[in-house]
Scaffold this motif. Structure first.
Motif, mmCIF file in Angstrom:
data_model
loop_
_atom_site.group_PDB
_atom_site.id
_atom_site.type_symbol
_atom_site.label_atom_id
_atom_site.label_comp_id
_atom_site.label_asym_id
_atom_site.label_seq_id
_atom_site.Cartn_x
_atom_site.Cartn_y
_atom_site.Cartn_z
ATOM 1 N N UNK A 112 0.818 -1.207 0.000
ATOM 2 C CA UNK A 112 0.000 0.000 0.000
ATOM 3 C C UNK A 112 0.857 1.265 0.000
ATOM 4 N N UNK A 113 1.941 1.255 0.812
ATOM 5 C CA UNK A 113 2.819 2.426 0.839
ATOM 6 C C UNK A 113 3.550 2.568 -0.488
ATOM 7 N N UNK A 141 -0.241 0.887 -13.140
ATOM 8 C CA UNK A 141 0.742 0.070 -12.416
ATOM 9 C C UNK A 141 0.394 -0.009 -10.939
ATOM 10 N N UNK A 142 0.037 1.123 -10.351
ATOM 11 C CA UNK A 142 -0.339 1.139 -8.940
ATOM 12 C C UNK A 142 -1.576 0.271 -8.699
ATOM 13 N N UNK A 143 -2.542 0.348 -9.584
ATOM 14 C CA UNK A 143 -3.771 -0.427 -9.437
ATOM 15 C C UNK A 143 -3.500 -1.915 -9.577
ATOM 16 N N UNK A 144 -2.656 -2.289 -10.536
ATOM 17 C CA UNK A 144 -2.319 -3.707 -10.722
ATOM 18 C C UNK A 144 -1.624 -4.259 -9.488
ATOM 19 N N UNK A 145 -0.756 -3.445 -8.871
ATOM 20 C CA UNK A 145 -0.053 -3.882 -7.660
ATOM 21 C C UNK A 145 -1.035 -4.091 -6.511
ATOM 22 N N UNK A 146 -1.954 -3.162 -6.333
ATOM 23 C CA UNK A 146 -2.941 -3.278 -5.260
ATOM 24 C C UNK A 146 -3.879 -4.460 -5.482
ATOM 25 N N UNK A 147 -4.229 -4.710 -6.727
ATOM 26 C CA UNK A 147 -5.121 -5.839 -7.016
ATOM 27 C C UNK A 147 -4.445 -7.187 -6.783
ATOM 28 N N UNK A 148 -3.119 -7.175 -6.714
ATOM 29 C CA UNK A 148 -2.377 -8.413 -6.459
ATOM 30 C C UNK A 148 -2.234 -8.709 -4.969
ATOM 31 N N UNK A 194 -0.178 -11.686 -2.662
ATOM 32 C CA UNK A 194 0.925 -11.356 -1.762
ATOM 33 C C UNK A 194 0.644 -11.852 -0.340
ATOM 34 N N UNK A 195 -0.576 -11.630 0.124
ATOM 35 C CA UNK A 195 -0.928 -12.029 1.492
ATOM 36 C C UNK A 195 -0.861 -13.552 1.660
ATOM 37 N N UNK A 196 -1.395 -14.282 0.697
ATOM 38 C CA UNK A 196 -1.393 -15.748 0.789
ATOM 39 C C UNK A 196 0.030 -16.288 0.767
ATOM 40 N N UNK A 197 0.876 -15.709 -0.086
ATOM 41 C CA UNK A 197 2.259 -16.160 -0.169
ATOM 42 C C UNK A 197 3.030 -15.811 1.100
ATOM 43 N N UNK A 249 3.045 -12.754 -10.675
ATOM 44 C CA UNK A 249 2.186 -12.648 -9.495
ATOM 45 C C UNK A 249 0.739 -12.821 -9.920
ATOM 46 N N UNK A 250 0.355 -12.044 -10.911
ATOM 47 C CA UNK A 250 -0.965 -12.134 -11.530
ATOM 48 C C UNK A 250 -0.751 -11.967 -13.037
ATOM 49 N N UNK A 251 -1.778 -12.155 -13.863
ATOM 50 C CA UNK A 251 -1.602 -11.927 -15.301
ATOM 51 C C UNK A 251 -1.135 -10.513 -15.632
#
Length: 286
Positions: A16-17, A27-34, A38-41, A63-65
């Motif tokens: 988030x930071x 890019x920021x949105x794709x990172x947040x949607x992933x 990240x949490x599961x890993x 990480x994601x598509x």
């Protein structure tokens, strides 16, 4: 080979930071949607880390598509670790965590960077996971490179999960020569499992700690040669041994397994060194 408390923040916070400082909206949105990935890993990483089984984590190329390994590399370097970014403060908290700024992987050199315990090129889902980010000196970072263990025994030590305790395990052998030859080695503690013993030996070899400590020991011997000759000249071998024991106790009180603790213990316990070896440190020229 020092244990550290893990960072107090989790991957949700770092993502988030980090995203808050990315000026490319997509890019920021794709990172947040992933974040769910990240949490599961992260949860899996912590569970396996506690049991010394991080080698079981599966590698991936994305990480994601929308977020592949290359993009995660860019995000880490150009956003998370970039000076002036909102997340740089988190990077610095990790880098500056060790006492006196000393690398936990070798216990000798100064921390210069943050290393991915599992390499970012093969585990992009862990690029921003604080538990996977370890303060390290440049040499230890390079020694480890992007190697990935396939067995528990081939894992280097992890400062956040591995604690070797206070039992003496770093030892020195003093060989009779002019100047004296100092050889560092690992003596596994009685309560260590065979896997942990193998991991410590592996870490010691991979990080080149035998050669590093031997070089430091040679310099230390040169520094104390005159004082040892003074003590030996007035109090003999017993005086030399008592002097070395005092140095050992001082180092042991701070760190039971520093290279200096091991050095002074080995010198103290060497009859040859206390009797005559200390006089052979300095090379006399005709």
């Amino acid at each position: 080979m020092k244990s550290l408390n893990p960072p107090l923040f989790d991957v949700t916070h770092t993502v988030e930071v980090c995203a808050s400082g990315i000026t490319i909206p997509e890019r920021a949105q794709a990172l947040l949607e992933a974040l769910p990935v990240f949490r599961a890993t992260e949860a899996q990483y912590r569970e396996l880390g506690l049991t010394g089984q991080l080698f079981l984590l599966e590698e991936s190329d994305a990480v994601t598509p929308a977020v592949d390994v290359d993009l995660m590399g860019v995000i880490y370097k150009s956003h998370f670790a970039r000076k002036g970014s909102p997340s740089r403060a988190l990077y610095e908290q990790i880098r500056m965590a060790p006492e006196y700024g000393i690398c936990p992987l070798c216990g000798q050199r100064t921390v210069a960077t943050v290393d991915h315990y599992l390499p970012q090129t093969r585990y992009p889902k862990l690029n921003l996971t604080p538990a996977n980010l370890v303060p390290a000196c440049s040499d230890c970072n390079k020694q480890k490179l992007a190697s990935v263990p396939t067995r528990a025994e081939d894992q280097t030590l992890h400062p956040y999960f591995d604690n070797l305790g206070q039992d003496r395990w770093l030892v020195v052998e003093v060989q009779a020569s002019s100047p004296p030859t100092i050889i560092f080695g690992v003596r596994p503690a009685a309560e260590w499992s065979p896997v942990l013993a193998s991991r410590v030996h592996h870490h010691f070899r991979m990080m080149g700690l035998g050669g590093l400590y031997a070089a430091q020991a040679a310099s230390e011997l040169a520094d104390i040669s005159y004082s040892l000759e003074d003590v030996g000249g007035s109090a003999g071998a017993d005086g030399v041994r008592q002097h070395l024991h005092g140095q050992f106790r001082s180092r042991y009180a701070r760190d039971a397994n520093s290279w200096k603790t091991a050095l002074y213990e080995g010198l103290r316990d060497s009859d040859w060194f206390c009797t005559e070896g200390y006089r052979l440190i300095r090379i006399r020229r005709a």
